[in-house]
Structure formats: structure tokens, C-alpha cells
Scaffold this active site. Structure first.
Site, short mmCIF file in Angstrom:
data_model
loop_
_atom_site.label_atom_id
_atom_site.label_comp_id
_atom_site.label_asym_id
_atom_site.label_seq_id
_atom_site.Cartn_x
_atom_site.Cartn_y
_atom_site.Cartn_z
N SER A 1 0.40 10.08 2.31
CA SER A 1 -0.35 11.26 2.75
C SER A 1 -1.38 10.94 3.84
O SER A 1 -2.47 11.51 3.85
CB SER A 1 -1.01 11.96 1.56
N GLU B 1 1.84 1.55 -0.70
CA GLU B 1 2.07 2.98 -0.80
C GLU B 1 2.03 3.40 -2.27
O GLU B 1 3.05 3.28 -2.98
CB GLU B 1 3.44 3.34 -0.22
N GLU C 1 10.88 5.57 -2.89
CA GLU C 1 11.97 6.53 -3.10
C GLU C 1 13.28 5.79 -3.34
O GLU C 1 14.20 6.34 -3.97
CB GLU C 1 12.06 7.48 -1.88
N LYS D 1 12.44 9.50 6.96
CA LYS D 1 13.27 9.75 5.76
C LYS D 1 14.56 10.46 6.17
O LYS D 1 15.08 10.20 7.26
CB LYS D 1 12.48 10.55 4.72
N ASN E 1 8.04 7.04 9.13
CA ASN E 1 9.26 7.05 8.31
C ASN E 1 9.77 8.49 8.27
O ASN E 1 9.18 9.33 7.60
CB ASN E 1 8.92 6.55 6.90
N HIS F 1 11.06 0.93 -0.30
CA HIS F 1 10.30 2.19 -0.39
C HIS F 1 10.42 2.73 -1.81
O HIS F 1 11.47 2.60 -2.44
CB HIS F 1 10.84 3.19 0.62
N GLY G 1 3.73 12.01 -0.07
CA GLY G 1 4.16 13.40 0.08
C GLY G 1 3.42 14.39 -0.79
O GLY G 1 3.85 15.54 -0.93
C1 PEP Z 1 6.28 7.49 3.11
O1 PEP Z 1 7.30 8.08 2.84
O2 PEP Z 1 6.32 6.27 3.33
C2 PEP Z 1 5.02 8.24 3.17
C3 PEP Z 1 3.91 7.56 3.23
O3 PEP Z 1 5.12 9.61 3.14
P1 PEP Z 1 3.91 10.67 3.37
O4 PEP Z 1 3.12 10.18 4.56
O5 PEP Z 1 4.62 11.96 3.67
O6 PEP Z 1 3.10 10.69 2.15
#
Ligand code: PEP
Length: 250
Positions: free
Chosen positions: A210, A165, A97, A13, A11, A95, A171
């Protein structure tokens, strides 16, 4: 039923202009092992170019969100049909976000999942608890509630993927314990089986939050972890491919 083929999806973003396509080309060139599906979800502006550049390879391309309607007066939005026309095969939905930043409810995510099916896209539906919800002992209830609310009945028998997630792991460099990931993935699978019967065994359940080259192999080896949704570490081909290298092959 044979276990789902693992999927490692990146992703991007709101990152990446044309120069970043060099990373997609490098990932596509390495995407030869049929045992793992690979996908990148770039910003909508790069979707068509990326799809053209990786056409004929095993790298799949996806969107990061879509509107529930096919077209209309929705300034700034992109429909599932538009993503499909631009070359997308998948779309990330719900997601955190978007749930947190744009107030997306489970019902809104479910409507988007229906739109994705209508356009022939495979939805990757994201769920996950906040730090407070985990500390209050509500992680399983929150996640299984999101599954029930965000997955429309018409997904039964269709190709779709779920991504667990935890909001607090995205992040941040933090990850749940391996036991906690396993517990949540088992609860998601049980909920899918309850909702869809035997068809609930088919979807891959990804872990996201992460995931890095250093922790990918141990996470991807867990039971019911059918791949990963990768944010930051998907922006560089070397990192993404190091994560892929840690995936058990189907
Ligand atoms: C994500 O945005 O779906 C995600 C898992 O981000 P990160 O791997 O940077 O934690």
C-alpha cells in the site's frame, strides 16, 4: 560500504494489455535521475514489448516469477532464461500472492533465486508476515526465518534485493507504523550481515504494501528502507512517478 542505490519497482501483477504500455513509456521518459533505480514488472506477455519500448532509457524491466528449471514439462510456467531473453533484468520471487496462492515454500523460492542468478537476473526476494503472525508477536521471527530459508548461499556477493511486504498491507490501504517498518528492516539487515558477512550490507531492502503518493516520502526516508515495491499505484505513471518524487536520492 556505500549504501545501495534505492530501487522503486512496480509490480503490475495480472494487469495490463498492450494499451498499458503508454504508462511504461511515460515512466521511462521521466526516468532520468541516476540517483534512483526504476523498474516495472509487467505480466510475462508484455515483457518483450515493454523491454523493446523502453530500451535505451533508465527504466529496468522484470518478471514476476520464474520456474527453477531452465526448460521442461512445466505447463504454464516461464523460466528465468526465458525472462532474460524477453529483456528482463530482474525478477520478483516469493511474492506472498505466490507463497499463499501456490504454496511456494522458502526452499522453492531459494531454488528460483538460484535460477535467476543462473540466467543473469537480479532477484527481488519478498518476505512478510500475515496479520495473525504480527498479532501473535511473531513478525520478526517469521520474516527473518523467511530470509534464512529463501536466500541461497550463492547470493553472496551477487546483485539481489529483498522486499519486506507485510501480507496484510498488500492491496489493503493499510501500512505498518514507521517504527514497525524500521524494526523489521533492521532485523532483515542484521540477518543479511549474519548470512553474508560484509556483503550483507549491499542489497537494498525495499518496503512494499500500500505504498502511495501520500505515504511514500515518509516511508522512503526511513533508515534501511532502500526503496519500494509498488503494486496498485504502479499501474498509472502519474502515481508511480509521484512516489518516485518522494524518494531520497542516493
Ligand atoms: C505488491 O503486490 O507487491 C504490493 C505491494 O501491492 P500494493 O502496493 O497494491 O499493496
Amino acid at each position: 560500504m556505500t549504501p545501495p542505490t534505492p530501487l522503486i519497482a512496480g509490480n503490475w501483477k495480472m494487469n495490463g494489455t498492450g494499451q498499458a504500455l503508454v504508462e511504461a513509456r511515460a515512466i521511462a521518459a521521466a526516468a532520468t535521475d541516476a540517483g534512483v533505480r526504476l523498474a516495472l514488472c509487467p505480466p510475462a506477455t508484455l515483457l518483450e514489448r515493454m523491454s523493446r519500448e523502453v530500451a535505451g532509457t533508465k527504466l529496468e524491466v522484470g518478471g514476476q516469477d520464474c520456474h527453477a528449471e531452465a526448460s521442461g514439462a512445466f505447463t504454464g510456467d516461464v523460466s528465468a532464461e526465458m525472462l532474460a531473453e524477453a529483456g528482463a533484468q530482474l525478477v520478483i520471487l516469493g511474492h506472498s500472492e505466490r507463497r499463499a496462492g501456490y504454496g511456494e515454500t522458502d526452499a522453492a523460492v531459494a531454488a528460483k533465486a538460484s535460477a535467476a542468478l543462473r540466467a543473469g537476473l537480479e532477484p527481488i526476494i519478498c518476505v512478510g508476515e500475515t496479520r495473525a503472525e504480527r498479532e501473535e508477536g511473531r513478525a520478526l521471527a517469521v520474516v527473518t526465518g523467511q530470509i534464512r530459508g529463501s536466500l541461497p548461499a550463492e547470493l553472496a556477493g551477487k546483485a539481489f534485493t529483498v522486499a519486506y511486504e507485510p501480507v496484510w498491507a498488500i492491496g489493503t490501504g493499510l501500512t505498518p507504523t514507521l517504527e514497525d517498518i524500521t524494526e523489521v528492516h533492521h532485523a532483515i539487515r542484521a540477518t543479511l550481515m549474519d548470512m553474508f558477512g560484509e556483503a550483507g550490507a549491499a542489497p537494498a531492502i525495499l518496503y512494499g504494501g500500500s505504498v502511495k503518493p501520500g505515504n511514500a516520502a515518509e516511508i522512503l526516508a526511513l533508515p534501511e528502507v532502500g526503496g519500494a515495491l509498488v503494486g496498485g499505484a504502479s499501474l498509472k505513471a502519474a502515481d508511480f512517478l509521484a512516489i518516485v518524487a518522494g524518494a531520497p536520492k542516493a
